[in-house]
Each structure stands twice: as structure tokens, then as C-alpha cells.
Design a protein around this motif. Structure first.
Motif, PDB file in Angstrom:
ATOM      1  N   ARG A   8       0.837  -1.209   0.000  1.00 48.73           N
ATOM      2  CA  ARG A   8       0.000   0.000   0.000  1.00 48.73           C
ATOM      3  C   ARG A   8       0.869   1.255   0.000  1.00 48.73           C
ATOM      4  O   ARG A   8       0.554   2.232  -0.673  1.00 48.73           O
ATOM      5  CB  ARG A   8      -0.950  -0.012   1.190  1.00 48.73           C
ATOM      6  N   LEU A   9       1.958   1.218   0.753  1.00 52.84           N
ATOM      7  CA  LEU A   9       2.886   2.346   0.749  1.00 52.84           C
ATOM      8  C   LEU A   9       3.449   2.558  -0.651  1.00 52.84           C
ATOM      9  O   LEU A   9       3.457   3.682  -1.164  1.00 52.84           O
ATOM     10  CB  LEU A   9       4.034   2.109   1.739  1.00 52.84           C
ATOM     11  N   ALA A  10       3.912   1.483  -1.265  1.00 49.51           N
ATOM     12  CA  ALA A  10       4.487   1.583  -2.613  1.00 49.51           C
ATOM     13  C   ALA A  10       3.453   2.083  -3.617  1.00 49.51           C
ATOM     14  O   ALA A  10       3.766   2.913  -4.476  1.00 49.51           O
ATOM     15  CB  ALA A  10       5.050   0.234  -3.047  1.00 49.51           C
ATOM     16  N   VAL A  37       4.486  -2.712  -8.064  1.00 49.56           N
ATOM     17  CA  VAL A  37       3.115  -2.692  -7.550  1.00 49.56           C
ATOM     18  C   VAL A  37       2.250  -3.702  -8.295  1.00 49.56           C
ATOM     19  O   VAL A  37       1.434  -4.408  -7.689  1.00 49.56           O
ATOM     20  CB  VAL A  37       2.532  -1.267  -7.630  1.00 49.56           C
ATOM     21  N   ALA A  38       2.438  -3.815  -9.609  1.00 55.02           N
ATOM     22  CA  ALA A  38       1.654  -4.779 -10.399  1.00 55.02           C
ATOM     23  C   ALA A  38       1.944  -6.214  -9.942  1.00 55.02           C
ATOM     24  O   ALA A  38       1.019  -7.053  -9.880  1.00 55.02           O
ATOM     25  CB  ALA A  38       1.936  -4.617 -11.869  1.00 55.02           C
ATOM     26  N   ALA A  90       1.497   6.557  -6.975  1.00 53.75           N
ATOM     27  CA  ALA A  90       0.470   7.516  -7.393  1.00 53.75           C
ATOM     28  C   ALA A  90       0.994   8.949  -7.304  1.00 53.75           C
ATOM     29  O   ALA A  90       0.775   9.759  -8.215  1.00 53.75           O
ATOM     30  CB  ALA A  90      -0.780   7.341  -6.539  1.00 53.75           C
ATOM     31  N   ILE A  91       1.702   9.254  -6.231  1.00 52.04           N
ATOM     32  CA  ILE A  91       2.279  10.598  -6.074  1.00 52.04           C
ATOM     33  C   ILE A  91       3.310  10.856  -7.170  1.00 52.04           C
ATOM     34  O   ILE A  91       3.321  11.930  -7.792  1.00 52.04           O
ATOM     35  CB  ILE A  91       2.898  10.754  -4.674  1.00 52.04           C
ATOM     36  N   ALA A  92       4.166   9.873  -7.427  1.00 47.77           N
ATOM     37  CA  ALA A  92       5.205  10.035  -8.443  1.00 47.77           C
ATOM     38  C   ALA A  92       4.610  10.241  -9.828  1.00 47.77           C
ATOM     39  O   ALA A  92       5.104  11.070 -10.609  1.00 47.77           O
ATOM     40  CB  ALA A  92       6.135   8.823  -8.440  1.00 47.77           C
ATOM     41  N   ILE A  93       3.557   9.509 -10.130  1.00 48.60           N
ATOM     42  CA  ILE A  93       2.899   9.675 -11.437  1.00 48.60           C
ATOM     43  C   ILE A  93       2.307  11.071 -11.554  1.00 48.60           C
ATOM     44  O   ILE A  93       2.414  11.716 -12.606  1.00 48.60           O
ATOM     45  CB  ILE A  93       1.848   8.572 -11.661  1.00 48.60           C
TER      46      ILE A  93
END
Length: 149
Positions: A95-97, A142-143, A102-105
Motif C-alpha cells: 500500500r505504501l508503494a 506494484v503490479a 500515485a504521487i510520483a505519477i
């Protein structure tokens, strides 16, 4: 505390995180190398603002270097935190990753799409695409977790 799982997907995810951290270092250092070699950023600013004098261009480049350095340091802190969570076997590591991805994207999209007052994109496209590179191994990591769940 639980024992860390060391399955093949977890090892691959961890390897992808190290690759992402390495790409983050490259993306953070490239603007500094560019400043003294190819001058992609300075040329982009010069093209966007033809009336700028060399001093104003240097000031704009310095401001971008400060912003990109901050993004790079924050990215490395994110990678370090995620790698630590995975290696420590924390259940919330995926979940952290995912949240960090999401923030990085969002940051990468902003770097590619935000326009400045000249009407052109603010950051030179090459540097914007360099910010996308670390997102790719993050997406793979993540995938892999999503497939394992």
C-alpha cells in the motif's frame, strides 16, 4: 513482527525498487550535468522567453535545479522507505508503494503538462520524461504485488 516473505515476486518487486531508486538518482543528477554540457533546460527557457537576458536564464535554470533536486531527494526518501518496508516484511508495504507510485505519477504528469506564462511547457520535455522513468519499475513492483494478492 512477521517474518519477511521472500517469494520470487517479492524479490522481483524489491529488485524493481532498487532499479527505480537508481533511475531517480539519474533523473535528479541529469539536470546538473545538462547545465554544463547540453544545456537542454537553458535552451528551452531561452526559446520560451526570447527576451530573457543570460542572467535571467541562469536564475530560471537555478530555480528549476532547486525544484528538481527537491523532487529527487523526496523520491529517494520514498524509495528508501518502501525498500525498508519490504525488507522488514511490513504488511502495509504494497500500500505504501502504491501510494508513492500515485504521487510520483502525478508529479511526472505535472512536469510534462504544466504550462508556464509563455504558453509553453515549463520544464524541458526531456527532463519531464526523465521524471517518468522511475515510475516504470515502481509500476512493475506494484503490479507484481497486485497479481500475488
Amino acid at each position: 513482527m512477521t517474518t519477511p516473505k521472500r517469494g520470487p515476486r517479492n524479490r522481483t518487486s524489491l529488485a524493481m525498487m532498487y532499479v527505480g531508486a537508481g533511475l531517480t538518482v539519474i533523473a535528479a543528477l541529469f539536470p546538473f550535468v545538462d547545465r554544463s554540457t547540453t544545456t537542454v533546460l537553458a535552451d528551452h527557457i531561452k526559446a520560451s522567453y526570447p527576451a530573457y537576458q543570460p542572467g535571467a536564464i541562469d536564475a530560471a535554470v537555478a530555480a528549476y535545479l532547486a525544484v528538481l533536486s527537491t523532487i529527487g531527494v523526496m523520491g529517494l526518501l520514498g524509495w528508501a522507505g518502501a525498500i525498508w518496508a519490504v525488507r522488514a516484511g511490513m504488511r502495509w508495504a504494497p500500500r505504501l508503494a502504491g501510494g508513492l507510485l500515485a504521487i510520483a505519477i502525478c508529479v511526472a504528469i505535472a512536469a510534462l503538462a504544466v504550462r508556464d506564462t509563455s504558453g509553453d511547457v515549463g520544464l524541458a520535455p526531456l527532463l519531464g520524461w526523465l521524471l517518468v522513468l522511475p515510475c516504470v519499475p515502481g509500476l512493475v513492483a506494484v503490479a507484481l504485488w497486485r497479481r500475488a494478492a
